[in-house]
Write a protein that holds these residues in place. Structure first.
Motif, mmCIF file in Angstrom:
data_model
loop_
_atom_site.group_PDB
_atom_site.id
_atom_site.type_symbol
_atom_site.label_atom_id
_atom_site.label_comp_id
_atom_site.label_asym_id
_atom_site.label_seq_id
_atom_site.Cartn_x
_atom_site.Cartn_y
_atom_site.Cartn_z
ATOM 1 N N GLY B 70 0.579 -1.253 -0.002
ATOM 2 C CA GLY B 70 -0.236 0.027 0.027
ATOM 3 C C GLY B 70 0.815 1.259 0.023
ATOM 4 N N ILE B 71 2.082 0.947 -0.157
ATOM 5 C CA ILE B 71 3.154 2.146 0.045
ATOM 6 C C ILE B 71 3.209 2.939 -1.204
ATOM 7 N N PRO B 72 2.900 4.130 -1.726
ATOM 8 C CA PRO B 72 3.014 4.708 -2.878
ATOM 9 C C PRO B 72 4.583 5.078 -3.177
ATOM 10 N N LEU B 73 5.013 4.548 -4.598
ATOM 11 C CA LEU B 73 6.403 4.740 -4.596
ATOM 12 C C LEU B 73 6.331 5.280 -6.260
ATOM 13 N N ALA B 74 7.525 5.878 -6.372
ATOM 14 C CA ALA B 74 7.834 6.241 -7.775
ATOM 15 C C ALA B 74 8.999 5.547 -8.298
ATOM 16 N N HIS B 75 8.990 5.092 -9.701
ATOM 17 C CA HIS B 75 10.181 4.515 -10.363
ATOM 18 C C HIS B 75 10.997 5.422 -11.350
ATOM 19 N N LYS B 76 12.117 5.348 -11.258
ATOM 20 C CA LYS B 76 12.733 5.984 -12.168
ATOM 21 C C LYS B 76 12.462 5.514 -13.539
ATOM 22 N N ASP B 77 12.488 6.409 -14.521
ATOM 23 C CA ASP B 77 11.789 5.708 -15.984
ATOM 24 C C ASP B 77 13.003 5.031 -16.732
ATOM 25 N N LEU B 78 13.945 4.396 -16.107
ATOM 26 C CA LEU B 78 14.621 3.536 -16.720
ATOM 27 C C LEU B 78 14.570 2.062 -16.357
ATOM 28 N N PHE B 79 13.478 1.750 -15.318
ATOM 29 C CA PHE B 79 13.068 0.514 -15.216
ATOM 30 C C PHE B 79 11.787 0.111 -15.979
ATOM 31 N N CYS B 80 11.838 -0.947 -16.875
ATOM 32 C CA CYS B 80 11.071 -1.442 -17.855
ATOM 33 C C CYS B 80 9.571 -1.915 -16.975
ATOM 34 N N THR B 81 8.461 -1.254 -16.930
ATOM 35 C CA THR B 81 7.287 -1.367 -16.587
ATOM 36 C C THR B 81 6.307 -1.828 -17.407
ATOM 37 N N GLU B 82 5.855 -3.069 -17.451
ATOM 38 C CA GLU B 82 5.098 -3.842 -18.583
ATOM 39 C C GLU B 82 3.675 -3.130 -18.520
ATOM 40 N N GLY B 83 3.581 -2.593 -19.898
ATOM 41 C CA GLY B 83 2.373 -1.906 -20.547
ATOM 42 C C GLY B 83 2.346 -0.269 -19.863
ATOM 43 N N VAL B 84 3.413 0.133 -19.495
ATOM 44 C CA VAL B 84 3.505 1.397 -18.915
ATOM 45 C C VAL B 84 4.638 2.007 -19.825
#
Lengths: 95, 483
Positions: B70-84
């Protein structure tokens, strides 16, 4: 070591980049300033030092030569610029 | 609640004080209201975040929650995130919807964390100021005239501005520690091989490492507990047991020996930055640590060594962007060569092209020994310097950067000046060591971090030292007034 505009052109070709004629001189200048910085390395004697490829001296792990991934061609090609019949399309290579 | 640490938010969720849905909505509202000032996000995944928050609340109701559920995190846009959309800060990937998930984001998702979005960064993680992004520069929440640091500048800025509970970053030459320092947050770069690189868009494969960027050391420990571990999909990931990184946070520092490398306090270091670092070290003495001068005689050579190895590896890694299989393709290519050249030249930014050229030159016939091999030999000297220093101390401390954050535009026309500002961080990547930055006050009105460097795999020792420091200081609790 310094590079001139024609060498930059050669390196750009190896890297599959194109540099506009008008930008060649400034690009060469910047690259030369970086090479000048990098050339500080040459002042150090390293004749008997082994190159370090991995900080913990680990070597590449090997695995059995068997298929480990499933075929998900459609998903992988979904982000390709142009595909047809499961193939990536590129400009004509052979006349 | 947004001004609480990730750990405090985790306890609040566990106690039922609020739901993940409420917490997630709170952050989404803040992002909408404030991120126009900072540009820390490239993509905000609002619908996905709300969906994940609901799922996290349902999971908690069944009694199956972990610390990050339930913790809201942000990911550096260098990690592949499926469908995003996953851009790496580049035009060449502006249309790239990742077809698979990176191991790091997969593990954080499995733990039940919520993804708020993808953060801005220097293109392909090449930069120290976050000015090299196709999506525009990120601004430092403490002073929007200032750079946030780079390359994980978006992650650092969003945590500093309280636009996420925590974030992921990556560090190839300082890209977690330096922006953490400039934005007044806590950042940890683990030992090379500790965290899987699978699904991270590669810059320099022998140096890249992912880590947490948070408000506190305890938060970083909670995230690293999930991020670390062996992964058969990354052939350089090391098969070592993952300890519970929260287990030793409160250990006594009595008898700890801190090494201060004399080369870290030489000319070029801003006097106010130096004073903040020395003040922090004095706090450690009060906590029972001893201080000793050590030496890293080849420190200066880390700049030339890094600026050969990283561009060389980058030139090879970035050859995959060819306009054929994914990413940007130029309009109406005449032939195959024209497609390669124009797609790459139009798709990559200036700094990326510069590093590809330097790397290609360094690896080209006749120059390999003088450049790449020489740089790898110097890499060994630098690693051995650290090994010798760790014979005399348990932990090394110093600044992260010679100055606090400089102004946007100040060094953007001078790549060499920008490279020189990386002097205190590059060597840690070359040696594969874990490194950390913790907030240590202000210099010239902008935040300064204390850099801590540990022995290989001693993330627990770094987190322990950082946590104890944060028990007696409140620099990590301060955040920019306008946010």
């Amino acid at each position: 070591m310094a590079v001139d505009a024609s060498e930059i052109q050669k390196v750009a070709n190896l890297a599959r980049l194109s540099i506009d004629e008008s930008q060649l001189e400034t690009t060469a200048d910047t690259i030369n300033r970086i090479l000048e910085l990098v050339d500080q390395m040459q002042m150090v004697k390293t004749d008997h030092v082994e190159p370090l490829a991995h900080p913990l001296d680990a070597t590449q792990r090997l695995r059995k030569d068997v298929v480990s991934e499933e075929n998900n061609r459609e998903q992988l090609q979904s982000c390709a610029p142009v595909v047809e019949d499961g193939l990536f399309l590129v400009p004509k290579v052979i006349e | 609640m947004y001004d609480k640490s990730l750990s405090e938010q985790s306890r609040a969720l566990a106690n039922g004080e609020l739901s993940s849905l409420e917490l997630t909505q709170l952050y989404l509202d803040r992002i909408k209201k404030l991120d126009g000032n900072y540009n820390s996000y490239i993509t905000v995944t609002e619908d996905l975040a709300l969906e994940q928050a609901k799922a996290a609340d349902e999971r908690r109701a069944t009694g199956d929650a972990s610390a990050l559920t339930g913790i809201p995190l942000a990911h550096k846009d260098l990690f592949c995130t499926e469908g995003v959309k996953t851009t790496c800060g580049s035009k060449i990937l502006d249309n790239f919807i990742a077809p698979y998930e990176s191991t790091v984001t997969h593990k954080l998702k499995e733990a039940g964390s919520v993804m708020l979005g993808k953060t801005n960064m220097d293109e392909f993680a090449m930069g120290s100021s976050n000015e090299n992004s196709y999506y525009g520069a990120v601004k430092n929440p403490w002073d929007t005239q200032a750079i946030p640091g780079g390359s994980s500048g978006g992650s650092a800025a969003c945590v500093a501005a309280r636009l996420a509970a925590g974030a992921t970053g990556t560090d190839t030459g300082g890209s977690i520690r330096q922006p953490a320092s400039h934005c007044g947050i806590t950042g940890l770069k683990p030992t090379y091989g500790r965290v899987s690189r699978y699904g991270m868009i590669a810059y320099a494969s022998s140096l890249d490492q992912a880590g947490p960027m948070t408000r506190t050391a305890e938060d970083a420990a909670l995230m690293l507990n999930v991020m670390a571990g062996f992964d058969h999909r990354d052939s350089t990931c090391l098969d070592r047991e993952v300890p519970d990184y929260t287990a030793h946070l409160n250990d006594s520092l009595e008898g700890l020996t801190i090494g201060l490398p004399k080369e870290y306090f030489s000319t070029g270091l801003d006097s106010e930055v130096e004073q903040r670092v020395r003040d922090a070290v004095a706090e450690y003495e009060k906590l029972g640590a001893r201080v000793k001068e050590v030496s890293l005689p080849n420190l200066e050579l880390s700049i030339p060594s890094y600026y050969v190895i990283a561009p060389a590896e980058a030139s090879s890694n970035l050859s995959r962007f060819d306009g054929a299989r994914f990413g940007y393709r130029c309009e109406n290519p005449e032939d195959l060569m024209d497609m390669y050249k124009r797609s790459r030249s139009e798709g990559f930014g200036e700094e990326v092209k510069r590093r590809i050229l330097v790397g290609t030159y360094a690896l080209s016939a006749g120059y390999y020994d003088a450049y790449y091999k020489k740089a790898q030999k110097i890499r060994r000297l630098i690693r051995d310097d650290f090994m010798n220093a760790f014979e005399q101390c348990d932990i090394i401390m110093g600044p992260n950067a010679p100055t606090s954050a400089f102004n946007i535009g100040e060094k953007s026309d001078d790549p060499v000046a920008m490279y020189l500002s990386d002097i205190y961080t590059l060597s840690v990547n070359l040696a594969g060591l874990p490194g950390m930055s913790v907030p240590a006050g202000m210099a010239n009105g902008r935040p300064v971090g204390l850099q801590m460097i540990g022995r290989h795999f001693d993330e627990s020792g770094l987190l322990n030292a950082a946590h104890r420091f944060q028990q007696v200081t409140d620099f990590h609790k301060q955040f920019p007034i306008n946010s």
